[in-house]
Design a protein around this motif. Sequence first.
Motif, mmCIF file in Angstrom:
data_model
loop_
_atom_site.group_PDB
_atom_site.id
_atom_site.type_symbol
_atom_site.label_atom_id
_atom_site.label_comp_id
_atom_site.label_asym_id
_atom_site.label_seq_id
_atom_site.Cartn_x
_atom_site.Cartn_y
_atom_site.Cartn_z
ATOM 1 N N LYS A 80 0.843 -1.202 0.000
ATOM 2 C CA LYS A 80 0.000 0.000 0.000
ATOM 3 C C LYS A 80 0.878 1.252 0.000
ATOM 4 O O LYS A 80 2.047 1.219 0.372
ATOM 5 N N SER A 81 0.279 2.370 -0.388
ATOM 6 C CA SER A 81 1.022 3.631 -0.466
ATOM 7 C C SER A 81 1.003 4.363 0.880
ATOM 8 O O SER A 81 0.218 4.038 1.781
ATOM 9 N N VAL A 82 1.849 5.364 0.967
ATOM 10 C CA VAL A 82 1.879 6.226 2.154
ATOM 11 C C VAL A 82 0.519 6.899 2.324
ATOM 12 O O VAL A 82 0.024 7.037 3.441
ATOM 13 N N ALA A 83 -0.124 7.288 1.208
ATOM 14 C CA ALA A 83 -1.457 7.896 1.284
ATOM 15 C C ALA A 83 -2.462 6.923 1.898
ATOM 16 O O ALA A 83 -3.335 7.327 2.672
ATOM 17 N N ASP A 84 -2.338 5.621 1.575
ATOM 18 C CA ASP A 84 -3.210 4.611 2.178
ATOM 19 C C ASP A 84 -2.965 4.508 3.683
ATOM 20 O O ASP A 84 -3.904 4.348 4.468
ATOM 21 N N LEU A 85 -1.713 4.591 4.087
ATOM 22 C CA LEU A 85 -1.377 4.559 5.513
ATOM 23 C C LEU A 85 -1.975 5.769 6.224
ATOM 24 O O LEU A 85 -2.557 5.645 7.304
ATOM 25 N N LYS A 86 -1.889 6.943 5.607
ATOM 26 C CA LYS A 86 -2.481 8.146 6.203
ATOM 27 C C LYS A 86 -3.993 7.991 6.337
ATOM 28 O O LYS A 86 -4.574 8.425 7.336
ATOM 29 N N ALA A 87 -4.627 7.355 5.356
ATOM 30 C CA ALA A 87 -6.074 7.117 5.434
ATOM 31 C C ALA A 87 -6.393 6.170 6.591
ATOM 32 O O ALA A 87 -7.386 6.360 7.301
ATOM 33 N N ARG A 126 13.693 10.521 7.156
ATOM 34 C CA ARG A 126 13.067 11.342 6.139
ATOM 35 C C ARG A 126 11.558 11.240 6.217
ATOM 36 O O ARG A 126 11.011 10.301 6.758
ATOM 37 N N LEU A 127 10.901 12.263 5.655
ATOM 38 C CA LEU A 127 9.445 12.254 5.559
ATOM 39 C C LEU A 127 9.016 11.262 4.492
ATOM 40 O O LEU A 127 9.705 11.080 3.487
ATOM 41 N N LEU A 128 7.879 10.622 4.714
ATOM 42 C CA LEU A 128 7.341 9.680 3.743
ATOM 43 C C LEU A 128 6.468 10.439 2.746
ATOM 44 O O LEU A 128 5.652 11.266 3.128
ATOM 45 N N GLU A 129 6.647 10.147 1.458
ATOM 46 C CA GLU A 129 5.910 10.826 0.395
ATOM 47 C C GLU A 129 4.650 10.042 0.043
ATOM 48 O O GLU A 129 4.689 8.819 -0.110
ATOM 49 N N ASN A 130 3.527 10.743 -0.157
ATOM 50 C CA ASN A 130 2.217 10.122 -0.373
ATOM 51 C C ASN A 130 2.171 9.042 -1.444
ATOM 52 O O ASN A 130 1.583 8.004 -1.247
ATOM 53 N N GLY A 131 2.749 9.260 -2.605
ATOM 54 C CA GLY A 131 2.581 8.337 -3.722
ATOM 55 C C GLY A 131 3.433 7.089 -3.682
ATOM 56 O O GLY A 131 3.216 6.164 -4.463
ATOM 57 N N PRO A 144 5.029 3.490 -2.373
ATOM 58 C CA PRO A 144 4.606 2.336 -1.579
ATOM 59 C C PRO A 144 5.458 2.226 -0.307
ATOM 60 O O PRO A 144 6.619 2.657 -0.286
ATOM 61 N N LEU A 145 4.877 1.649 0.724
ATOM 62 C CA LEU A 145 5.594 1.527 1.995
ATOM 63 C C LEU A 145 6.873 0.718 1.853
ATOM 64 O O LEU A 145 7.886 1.042 2.461
ATOM 65 N N TYR A 146 6.845 -0.343 1.015
ATOM 66 C CA TYR A 146 8.036 -1.179 0.889
ATOM 67 C C TYR A 146 9.224 -0.409 0.312
ATOM 68 O O TYR A 146 10.370 -0.781 0.546
ATOM 69 N N SER A 147 8.976 0.687 -0.402
ATOM 70 C CA SER A 147 10.084 1.463 -0.975
ATOM 71 C C SER A 147 10.909 2.161 0.108
ATOM 72 O O SER A 147 12.026 2.604 -0.152
ATOM 73 N N TYR A 148 10.361 2.252 1.302
ATOM 74 C CA TYR A 148 11.087 2.804 2.447
ATOM 75 C C TYR A 148 11.652 1.705 3.332
ATOM 76 O O TYR A 148 12.143 1.973 4.419
ATOM 77 N N PHE A 149 11.557 0.464 2.882
ATOM 78 C CA PHE A 149 12.030 -0.696 3.640
ATOM 79 C C PHE A 149 11.337 -0.794 4.995
ATOM 80 O O PHE A 149 11.922 -1.210 5.980
ATOM 81 N N ILE A 150 10.083 -0.378 5.021
ATOM 82 C CA ILE A 150 9.286 -0.474 6.240
ATOM 83 C C ILE A 150 8.860 -1.921 6.415
ATOM 84 O O ILE A 150 8.397 -2.555 5.484
ATOM 85 N N LYS A 151 9.046 -2.431 7.595
ATOM 86 C CA LYS A 151 8.715 -3.823 7.911
ATOM 87 C C LYS A 151 7.620 -3.853 8.974
ATOM 88 O O LYS A 151 7.374 -2.875 9.673
ATOM 89 N N SER A 152 7.009 -5.011 9.103
ATOM 90 C CA SER A 152 6.012 -5.208 10.148
ATOM 91 C C SER A 152 6.646 -4.938 11.516
ATOM 92 O O SER A 152 7.811 -5.260 11.741
ATOM 93 N N HIS A 153 5.913 -4.319 12.402
ATOM 94 C CA HIS A 153 6.312 -3.974 13.769
ATOM 95 C C HIS A 153 7.297 -2.812 13.828
ATOM 96 O O HIS A 153 7.876 -2.553 14.874
ATOM 97 N N MET A 154 7.505 -2.102 12.714
ATOM 98 C CA MET A 154 8.381 -0.940 12.720
ATOM 99 C C MET A 154 7.602 0.273 13.238
ATOM 100 O O MET A 154 6.415 0.413 12.975
#
Length: 82
Positions: free
Chosen positions: A19-26, A48-53, A55-65
Amino acid sequence: MKALDGSQRFFKVSISMTKSVADLKAAIHAHEGIPPEDQRLWNHRHERLLENGRPLYSYFIKSHMQITCRYGPDLLASFNIG
């Protein structure tokens, strides 16, 4: 959530890493009522700030982060991706 008086509260958001950062904000809006346009999401791992468009995986965000959300002049919310 952490306020200026030092009180804080943490919450968990369940979302797919595709999902995208925008989806996370929603999802945060649905859980906490913070309008997406007022949220500034911060990934401490990459400092760094996460950009809306993106995907979360592009920031190497993992579960429980942990991610921090700044909104308004004085409020912070920290939450775990699950």
